[in-house]
Scaffold this active site. Structure first.
Site, PDB file in Angstrom:
ATOM      1  N   ASN A   3      -4.997   2.954 -12.741  1.00  0.00           N
ATOM      2  CA  ASN A   3      -4.241   1.886 -12.120  1.00  0.00           C
ATOM      3  C   ASN A   3      -2.859   2.471 -12.543  1.00  0.00           C
ATOM      4  O   ASN A   3      -2.696   3.180 -13.491  1.00  0.00           O
ATOM      5  CB  ASN A   3      -4.580   0.485 -13.238  1.00  0.00           C
ATOM      6  CG  ASN A   3      -3.705  -0.451 -12.512  1.00  0.00           C
ATOM      7  OD1 ASN A   3      -3.554  -0.573 -11.368  1.00  0.00           O
ATOM      8  ND2 ASN A   3      -3.302  -1.407 -13.286  1.00  0.00           N
ATOM      9  N   MET A  29      -4.623  -6.817  -6.857  1.00  0.00           N
ATOM     10  CA  MET A  29      -3.917  -7.822  -7.653  1.00  0.00           C
ATOM     11  C   MET A  29      -5.050  -8.596  -8.218  1.00  0.00           C
ATOM     12  O   MET A  29      -4.966  -9.840  -8.621  1.00  0.00           O
ATOM     13  CB  MET A  29      -3.255  -8.659  -6.998  1.00  0.00           C
ATOM     14  CG  MET A  29      -1.840  -8.324  -6.505  1.00  0.00           C
ATOM     15  SD  MET A  29      -0.885  -7.399  -7.490  1.00  0.00           S
ATOM     16  CE  MET A  29      -0.383  -8.691  -8.384  1.00  0.00           C
ATOM     17  N   LYS A  30      -6.356  -8.206  -8.015  1.00  0.00           N
ATOM     18  CA  LYS A  30      -7.561  -8.957  -8.503  1.00  0.00           C
ATOM     19  C   LYS A  30      -7.990  -8.209  -9.863  1.00  0.00           C
ATOM     20  O   LYS A  30      -7.864  -7.131 -10.108  1.00  0.00           O
ATOM     21  CB  LYS A  30      -8.736  -8.794  -7.658  1.00  0.00           C
ATOM     22  CG  LYS A  30      -8.522  -9.687  -6.443  1.00  0.00           C
ATOM     23  CD  LYS A  30      -8.566 -11.373  -6.743  1.00  0.00           C
ATOM     24  CE  LYS A  30      -8.111 -11.958  -5.409  1.00  0.00           C
ATOM     25  NZ  LYS A  30      -8.053 -13.524  -5.926  1.00  0.00           N
ATOM     26  N   ILE A  31      -8.486  -9.075 -10.747  1.00  0.00           N
ATOM     27  CA  ILE A  31      -8.922  -8.396 -12.210  1.00  0.00           C
ATOM     28  C   ILE A  31     -10.670  -8.224 -11.776  1.00  0.00           C
ATOM     29  O   ILE A  31     -11.240  -9.076 -11.571  1.00  0.00           O
ATOM     30  CB  ILE A  31      -8.645  -9.540 -13.164  1.00  0.00           C
ATOM     31  CG1 ILE A  31      -7.166  -9.677 -13.445  1.00  0.00           C
ATOM     32  CG2 ILE A  31      -9.291  -9.083 -14.369  1.00  0.00           C
ATOM     33  CD1 ILE A  31      -7.015 -10.330 -14.310  1.00  0.00           C
ATOM     34  N   LEU A  32     -10.729  -6.920 -12.016  1.00  0.00           N
ATOM     35  CA  LEU A  32     -12.291  -6.671 -12.169  1.00  0.00           C
ATOM     36  C   LEU A  32     -13.172  -7.144 -13.241  1.00  0.00           C
ATOM     37  O   LEU A  32     -12.574  -7.174 -14.392  1.00  0.00           O
ATOM     38  CB  LEU A  32     -12.401  -5.101 -11.760  1.00  0.00           C
ATOM     39  CG  LEU A  32     -11.852  -4.433 -10.570  1.00  0.00           C
ATOM     40  CD1 LEU A  32     -11.844  -2.984 -10.765  1.00  0.00           C
ATOM     41  CD2 LEU A  32     -12.545  -4.850  -9.634  1.00  0.00           C
ATOM     42  N   HIS A  69       0.798   0.707 -13.175  1.00  0.00           N
ATOM     43  CA  HIS A  69       1.278  -0.356 -13.576  1.00  0.00           C
ATOM     44  C   HIS A  69       2.739  -0.379 -13.700  1.00  0.00           C
ATOM     45  O   HIS A  69       3.475   0.737 -14.161  1.00  0.00           O
ATOM     46  CB  HIS A  69       0.955  -0.775 -15.225  1.00  0.00           C
ATOM     47  CG  HIS A  69       1.508  -2.238 -15.492  1.00  0.00           C
ATOM     48  ND1 HIS A  69       0.899  -3.439 -14.741  1.00  0.00           N
ATOM     49  CD2 HIS A  69       2.444  -2.797 -16.313  1.00  0.00           C
ATOM     50  CE1 HIS A  69       1.772  -4.398 -15.336  1.00  0.00           C
ATOM     51  NE2 HIS A  69       2.430  -3.817 -16.278  1.00  0.00           N
ATOM     52  N   GLY A  90       0.672  -1.194  -0.098  1.00  0.00           N
ATOM     53  CA  GLY A  90      -0.034  -0.230  -0.023  1.00  0.00           C
ATOM     54  C   GLY A  90       0.801   1.270   0.028  1.00  0.00           C
ATOM     55  O   GLY A  90       0.219   2.161   0.504  1.00  0.00           O
ATOM     56  N   ASN A 101       1.553   3.182  -2.483  1.00  0.00           N
ATOM     57  CA  ASN A 101       0.815   4.112  -3.430  1.00  0.00           C
ATOM     58  C   ASN A 101      -0.313   4.668  -2.826  1.00  0.00           C
ATOM     59  O   ASN A 101      -0.675   5.859  -2.846  1.00  0.00           O
ATOM     60  CB  ASN A 101       0.617   3.421  -4.615  1.00  0.00           C
ATOM     61  CG  ASN A 101       1.695   3.383  -5.811  1.00  0.00           C
ATOM     62  OD1 ASN A 101       2.031   4.406  -6.258  1.00  0.00           O
ATOM     63  ND2 ASN A 101       2.362   2.079  -6.021  1.00  0.00           N
TER      64      ASN A 101
END
Ligand code: GRF
Length: 194
Positions: free
Chosen positions: A112, A95-98, A114, A20, A22
């Site tokens: 986001n 780390m989850k894909i929405l 990256h 966390g 960021n």
């Protein structure tokens, strides 16, 4: 340029999974003079995320959804976002894909960070791949989230030179520093048009 003061600040939720840094940095940014956002909510898929400790210290509302049942969790998240009148979502090491459906509901309002110069190195293990390809530069990208992984419109990027003796760890550390500078800049850049 429009100024976002006091209650005009855009109500923002941050999604995290781990350290966390960021997130912390965005909180710091949101507390600065004339900041365009206010952090009203933190969502984590991981109850052990260090970022949650910080959220509690700062008394920022925080919720855990493990994403075991993605449909159900996303539905609950959408509810809580609505309840809290959230207008912007910043993914920060999430780390989850929405799902497409979720993203559609917040079209153009999810950002986001990256750790690569997109479109190069989408997905995981970016630093390792950069090093094994002997790239001279890597960097970081702030982008809008669309339904394809790490493929939404790019807002800002920062190049970082790869050093001879870099390991994924040393490179990621230098890039992370730049992420902390870039994310607030990107938020300022887009908010004029939101
Ligand atoms: C960052 O490098 C981010 O780009 C990547 O995961 C890392 C998260 O770091 N997706 P933190 O949790 O913000 O410290």
């Amino acid at each position: 340029m429009k100024r976002f003061l006091g209650s005009n600040r855009l109500r923002t939720a941050i999604f995290i999974s781990g350290t966390g840094s960021n997130f912390k940095n965005l909180v710091r940014f949101s507390l600065s003079k004339n900041a365009p956002i206010k952090i009203n909510l933190v969502i984590s898929n991981n109850s052990k995320a260090k970022g949650l400790v910080f959220a509690k210290q700062k008394k920022i509302k925080n919720k855990i959804y493990r994403f075991k049942n993605v449909n159900k969790d996303e539905k609950n998240i959408l509810n809580i976002l609505k309840k809290n009148n959230i207008k912007l979502i910043c993914l920060a090491g999430f780390m989850k894909i929405l799902s497409k459906n979720f993203i559609k509901k917040f079209q153009g309002k999810i950002l986001n960070v990256h750790p690569s110069l997109l479109p190069k190195y989408k997905g995981l293990n970016t630093h390792k791949r950069v090093l094994s390809n002997n790239d001279k530069f890597s960097g970081c990208t702030i982008h809008f989230v669309n339904s394809k992984l790490d493929s939404g419109e790019i807002i800002l990027q920062k190049k970082v030179k790869v050093k001879k003796n870099d390991t994924p760890k040393t490179l990621s550390k230098r890039i992370l520093k730049q992420e902390h500078i870039l994310y607030p800049k990107a938020i300022k850049k887009i908010l004029v048009n939101l």
